[in-house]
Design a protein around this motif. Structure first.
Motif, short mmCIF file in Angstrom:
data_model
loop_
_atom_site.label_atom_id
_atom_site.label_comp_id
_atom_site.label_asym_id
_atom_site.label_seq_id
_atom_site.Cartn_x
_atom_site.Cartn_y
_atom_site.Cartn_z
N GLY A 1 0.66 -1.25 0.12
CA GLY A 1 0.10 -0.14 -0.20
C GLY A 1 0.72 1.12 0.02
N TRP A 31 -4.64 -1.52 -8.69
CA TRP A 31 -5.99 -1.09 -8.17
C TRP A 31 -7.22 -2.05 -8.51
CZ3 TRP A 31 -10.80 0.77 -9.07
CH2 TRP A 31 -11.52 1.34 -7.97
N VAL A 68 -6.84 -5.24 -6.69
CA VAL A 68 -7.23 -5.37 -5.41
C VAL A 68 -8.92 -5.32 -5.13
CG1 VAL A 68 -7.33 -4.12 -3.22
CG2 VAL A 68 -5.30 -4.35 -4.56
N ILE A 122 -9.94 -7.49 -2.12
CA ILE A 122 -10.38 -6.82 -0.61
C ILE A 122 -11.58 -7.32 -0.18
CG2 ILE A 122 -12.22 -5.38 -2.05
CD1 ILE A 122 -11.01 -2.95 -0.53
N VAL A 136 -7.78 -5.49 3.80
CA VAL A 136 -6.88 -6.18 2.75
C VAL A 136 -5.69 -6.91 3.38
CG1 VAL A 136 -7.31 -4.61 0.82
CG2 VAL A 136 -5.42 -3.99 2.59
N ALA A 190 -5.20 -1.19 6.25
CA ALA A 190 -6.28 -0.27 6.04
C ALA A 190 -5.72 1.04 5.70
CB ALA A 190 -7.36 -0.47 7.04
N ASN A 230 -4.25 1.74 2.73
CA ASN A 230 -5.44 1.76 1.58
C ASN A 230 -5.95 2.84 1.46
OD1 ASN A 230 -6.29 -0.25 -0.40
ND2 ASN A 230 -8.14 -0.43 0.65
N TRP A 253 -3.45 5.26 -0.41
CA TRP A 253 -3.28 5.03 -1.62
C TRP A 253 -4.63 5.70 -2.42
CZ3 TRP A 253 -4.30 -0.40 -3.81
CH2 TRP A 253 -3.99 -0.36 -5.60
N ASN A 254 -5.77 5.30 -1.83
CA ASN A 254 -7.10 5.66 -2.62
C ASN A 254 -7.19 7.10 -2.65
OD1 ASN A 254 -9.03 3.40 -3.78
ND2 ASN A 254 -8.07 2.63 -2.09
N TYR A 313 -12.72 5.67 -6.07
CA TYR A 313 -11.53 5.69 -5.30
C TYR A 313 -12.18 5.99 -3.80
CZ TYR A 313 -9.43 5.35 -9.48
OH TYR A 313 -8.81 5.02 -11.05
N SER A 358 -13.30 1.51 3.70
CA SER A 358 -12.12 0.97 4.73
C SER A 358 -12.31 1.90 5.90
CB SER A 358 -10.68 1.28 3.70
OG SER A 358 -10.63 0.37 2.82
#
Length: 674
Positions: free
Chosen positions: A282, A308, A311, A316, A322, A349, A352, A355-356, A368, A375
């Motif tokens: 991540g 992405w 996942v 997920i 994750v 998490a 995550n 990243w998103n 996203y 999460s």
């Protein structure tokens, strides 16, 4: 002018200056900083206050009690023996300083600020003259920690975590500088970053390594943003490009020795599947997004887009967790999502979310933020207890009394020998308001919903946005728009995927009986038609002070089914309402949950319980339960009420069973002697 205001103006001036000078490219969409959002909601504000009053002080206290602070004292004295377990224990202090710095921006606290300055003095004293900072070696260079190796950096790819420590130092230093305007920690970080850039990079006179635990890449990018030093960005990109020298070995049974564990199995631009240690992954993907945005490298962007999709379509969990496997804290194979043995590290998490958010800023697509929200509201905050000082390292989706003795998974701990998750929580929680809004030119994105007052600038004019709602319990949202004077711009309000009958932006999970309900909007009390653009309701007009937009999101109770390839969820359903995934826990369900069946057609209704778990909306209805008679010879199915609570709130009432996925019918019976 008071000192705090002077510092704020100074910091903003520096950031603007560096941004103009250093960054020719960047994310097309920019987040609105958390300091511009003042919460007054009943969901996040209490958590942020608890983080400030309880979690951060408890984290610092445990750093003192466990010897993490003492390690810095001994490093400064060049005497003693490293007294904790892992060489990355230094980062627990850095991460807590980062969280405390965020918190100071929201809650000025002289005592906390002074304590942080004391810690920074200890960190400065422990730093070696050339900038090297790693207590596990500096205390006694002739006998360093066994993971460190006899010389600097030689075990970096393996397990020394020297660059991992540096990365968290950089992130803490940037947060502290932005919050206070003080350079004391930033100067320490600059000396270390200059050393790192002088040691690693292209050329025969430098070291070549893919960092063993990613995060230095994200930290260097933040340092670049603050200082404008191009070598920081270049080194971040270089570290990413060093990956790919240890090909995946399908015959290897040891995840620790396989290049895929470190995401080092192939060059990052050729990676298309999330593989290996989930937290490291991540952080890597977030750093790749940063580098893609700041350098325009399309190959990086193409790779993280593919990862992405992998996942979200195959790896997920339904509650946003994750990392399925405890063996190596890593991703499993595609569709391998076991419930009882789910690992779902809290740190994963958090990574995550990082990243998103970056993926959104690259693409401007609400999908996203849908994943970020999933999460955040479920598999992340489940990792911290409501008391603010008890934690989950892992977040399972099922606990049974009768198998695997998982009672240890249904109670929280105050600290861990490896305590990365509690200290990571301290820095994530106060940053939540920073995920609510974003801007791109004359577009203002509304991503998350919480009662608040925010101030943004659009085309050099101030705009106040007031949110009023009771989210996530209620879908009625109100936005009061107050520009300083009439101003044309586009208000982009996210219509969550779950409000458009989409459980997740893939076919991994779907609603079994999608509702016909749709989100509705009114402007100044009158219904308004709107177009959807990448998941956002777009309202473009000349806004005037006092304009009010009301949004009603359908909050139907939804039954979630998994893709047929997810064998562990075959014949089962999960429950979701709004952004929240629900579970059944033993205190509400006759002491058991593993025997509950949710046949098709069962209706569950929301009910507010103000005195339960700090106030939650539970779901109630009539289900069925499998029972065994007193002699243990007759099995029957009986009607039984069910109460489901938000997943994040479980494990606050003692040890016992918990279930997220419920069978729809009896297909077999496991005979067990317990």
């Amino acid at each position: 002018m008071d000192n705090k205001l002077r510092n704020t103006i100074f910091v903003l001036f520096l950031c603007l200056s560096f941004s103009v000078r250093a960054q020719l490219k960047d994310y097309p969409i920019q987040g609105v900083t958390f300091t511009q959002v003042k919460l007054d909601d009943k969901f996040w504000l209490p958590r942020i206050e608890t983080n400030h009053k309880v979690t951060i002080p408890a984290s610092f206290a445990r750093c003192e009690e466990t010897g993490r602070v003492k390690n810095f004292d001994m490093a400064a004295a060049k005497s003693g023996k490293f007294c904790t377990v892992y060489p990355f224990d230094d980062t627990d202090i850095y991460k807590t300083i980062e969280g405390a710095s965020f918190s100071l921006s929201l809650y000025p606290d002289k005592k906390l600020s002074q304590y942080i300055d004391t810690l920074i003095m200890k960190v400065a004293a422990a730093q070696e003259p050339d900038g090297y900072l790693y207590t596990a070696r500096t205390i006694n260079p002739s006998a360093p920690h066994e993971w460190a190796g006899p010389e600097r950096w030689i075990l970096e790819r393996d397990k020394s975590h020297e660059l991992y420590n540096s990365g968290h130092l950089y992130e803490a230093a940037v947060a502290h500088f932005l919050a206070t305007g003080q350079r004391n920690l930033l100067d320490i970080a600059i000396r270390n970053a200059d050393l790192v850039c002088s040691v690693f990079g292209p050329g025969s006179d430098k070291r070549h390594v893919a960092p063993g635990h990613q995060v230095v890449e994200m930290g260097l990018v933040k340092m670049y943003r603050i200082t404008g030093k191009k070598e920081y960005l270049a080194t971040a990109k270089y570290f990413l490009e060093q990956r790919g020298h240890h090909p995946y070995d399908a015959k290897s049974n040891n995840p620790w020795m396989n290049g895929s564990y470190w995401q080092d199995h192939k060059p990052v631009v050729d990676q298309d599947e999330a593989i290996g240690h989930a937290v490291r992954a991540g952080y890597q993907y977030a750093a790749m997004a940063d580098v893609a945005a700041l350098t325009g490298d399309e190959k990086f962007l193409k790779a993280i887009d593919a990862i992405w999709n992998n996942v979200v379509s195959k790896k997920i969990y339904v509650q946003g967790g994750v990392g399925a496997l405890g063996d190596g804290e890593r991703f499993g194979d595609n569709y391998y999502l076991p419930n009882e043995s789910a690992y779902n590290e809290t740190c994963a998490a958090i990574a995550n979310v990082y990243w998103n958010h970056r993926m959104f800023m690259l693409h401007g697509d609400s999908k996203y933020i849908d994943i970020l929200e999933k999460s955040l509201y479920n598999g992340l905050i489940s990792g911290v207890g409501m008391d603010g000082k008890s934690f989950f390292y892992t977040n399972v989706l099922e606990v049974k009394n009768s198998s695997h003795d998982q009672h240890q998974e249904s109670s929280r701990s105050g600290w861990f020998t490896c305590s990365c998750c509690p200290t990571n929580i301290t820095r994530l929680i106060p940053s939540v308001p920073g995920y609510m809004y974003a801007q791109q030119g004359d577009k203002l994105y509304v991503n998350l919903f919480a009662s608040s007052k925010s101030k943004v600038t659009i085309n050099k004019k101030n705009v106040e946005v007031i949110q009023s709602n009771n989210y996530p319990w209620d879908g009625d949202l109100k936005f009061s728009i107050n520009p300083a004077s009439s101003l044309p711009f586009s208000l982009m309000i996210r219509i969550p995927g779950w409000a458009q009958q989409q459980a997740i932006p893939s076919d991994l999970y779907t609603f079994s009986n999608p509702s016909s309900s749709k989100a509705s909007l009114t402007l100044n009390g009158k219904p308004v038609e709107y177009k959807i653009e990448k998941g956002y309701a777009v309202l473009t007009r000349t806004w005037k002070k006092g304009d009010v937009v009301s949004v009603n999101l359908p909050m139907d109770v939804q039954r979630v089914v998994a893709n047929a390839n997810v064998k562990d969820d075959a014949g089962r359903v999960a429950i979701q309402r709004g952004p929240l995934v629900y579970c059944a826990e033993w205190p509400d369900n006759s002491g058991r949950t593993a025997n509950i069946i949710l046949p098709q057609g069962i209706a569950l209704k929301p009910e507010l319980k103000k005195d339960l778990l700090n106030g939650v909306v539970v779901l109630t209805g009539d289900a069925a339960a499998v029972t065994v008679d007193a002699l243990g010879t007759t099995i029957s199915t009986v009607k039984q009420p069910i109460v489901a609570i938000p997943y994040y709130a479980w494990a606050h009432r003692g040890k016992g069973e918990m279930t997220v996925w419920f069978p729809e019918k009896v297909t077999s019976v496991d005979l067990n002697s317990k």
